[in-house]
Design an enzyme around this catalytic site. Structure first.
Site, mmCIF file in Angstrom:
data_model
loop_
_atom_site.group_PDB
_atom_site.id
_atom_site.type_symbol
_atom_site.label_atom_id
_atom_site.label_comp_id
_atom_site.label_asym_id
_atom_site.label_seq_id
_atom_site.Cartn_x
_atom_site.Cartn_y
_atom_site.Cartn_z
ATOM 1 C CB SER A 36 15.520 66.408 2.835
ATOM 2 O OG SER A 36 15.158 65.098 2.968
ATOM 3 C CG HIS A 82 12.074 66.190 7.169
ATOM 4 N ND1 HIS A 82 13.770 65.815 7.688
ATOM 5 C CD2 HIS A 82 12.270 65.542 5.917
ATOM 6 C CE1 HIS A 82 14.191 65.360 6.616
ATOM 7 N NE2 HIS A 82 13.483 65.234 5.564
ATOM 8 C CD GLU A 117 16.223 66.554 9.350
ATOM 9 O OE1 GLU A 117 14.952 66.628 9.603
ATOM 10 O OE2 GLU A 117 16.915 66.834 8.403
#
Length: 301
Positions: free
Chosen positions: A111, A274, A204
């Site tokens: 992230s 995630h 992602e």
């Protein structure tokens, strides 16, 4: 040449810090217990469960100083970021990697930690781990958590999955780079930007509008990031939203359309995300990506 940090052995120390968003300490307790059961000592930073009253796990200075101390501490063998969110970009230019470069250690997270991975890869030339963070351990010791344990122990990773109808077949060999699409787009033009030429890129994201994904991919395309890849890995895009007037395509259809002109292999639906499905990937390490009609394999060289 990318340098590989020493792999961990029992008795080594893992530091846990939160360089971005706030995380309650109790949400990391299972992670701490698991790391200790694996045979590691755990040093918990003050940013985990801090007294912060806003979004961040502490002031910029507090988060910077704690991460800097862990980077410099020769008794810490790896740094696990408690969570991502947002905040590393506010402190990345104030960090000094001089001691870290002399005695590297694994930086673990995903992230917002994409900023750290990219910055270290570009400027310090040291591999890092895009992998589950503290909260993921609450899901139980599944294959994704185990992939982190194996990666830290130095076992070469090899992941195999079923083909996706949007895949483009082929074989690619190159250093693996990437992470969160939003961060990769925002890093373009900064000192943390990555050179993707002859690399295997993985992406992602979470919580974005479909049009935002389209816009960020065009940012990568227009800045040349997609032109000369060895291969492309499309991970999970979770909690994606659409506008009241529909964009007209799914996220994967958007990506398929943008990469149609390129000849390198492309793998869709790889378990990096995630969500629960988030395999440990060594950023900066050489991998082979093989995409066929029967299977997809990503294997560490």
């Amino acid at each position: 040449m990318i340098k590989i940090p020493p792999y961990l052995k029992k008795g080594d120390t893992i530091g846990i810090t939160c360089p971005a968003g706030f995380m309650a300490k109790e949400k990391a307790q299972i992670c701490i217990n698991t790391l200790q059961r694996w045979g590691f000592h755990v040093m918990v930073g003050k940013t985990l469960g801090s007294n912060s009253t806003n979004y961040f796990s502490g002031t910029d200075e507090e988060r910077r100083d704690e991460l800097q101390a862990m980077l410099d501490d020769v008794n810490i063998n790896a740094i696990l970021c408690g969570r991502g969110g947002y905040g590393v970009g506010r402190i990345i230019d104030q960090l000094d990697f001089t001691k870290f470069k002399k005695k590297p250690k694994w930086i673990i997270g995903f992230s917002d930690i994409t900023v750290l991975h990219s910055h270290i890869y570009t400027n310090v030339k040291i591999a890092s781990l895009h992998a589950p963070m503290a909260a993921a351990f609450n899901e139980g010791e599944n294959e994704f958590i185990q992939s982190l344990q194996k990666a830290l122990a130095g076992k070469k990773t090899s992941y195999k999955l079923s083909p996706h109808p949007f895949n483009k077949n082929g074989t690619a060999i190159g250093e693996l780079v990437g992470g969160n699409l939003s961060l990769l787009a925002h890093l373009t033009g900064t000192s943390s930007d990555i050179n993707t030429r002859n690399k295997i890129l993985f992406i992602e994201d979470i919580g974005e509008q479909i049009y935002s994904i389209d816009r960020m991919l065009y940012q990568l395309k227009r800045s040349g990031k997609l032109d000369n890849l060895a291969g492309l890995i499309i991970g999970g895009f979770t909690d994606i939203k659409d506008t009241d007037r529909p964009f007209g395509k799914t996220v994967y259809e958007v990506i398929q359309e943008i990469v149609a002109a390129y000849s390198y292999p492309v793998c869709f639906n790889f378990p990096v995300s995630h969500g629960k499905e988030n395999y440990a990937l060594k950023v900066g390490v050489k991998y082979e990506l093989k995409v066929t009609n029967k299977a997809v394999q990503l294997k560490e060289k």
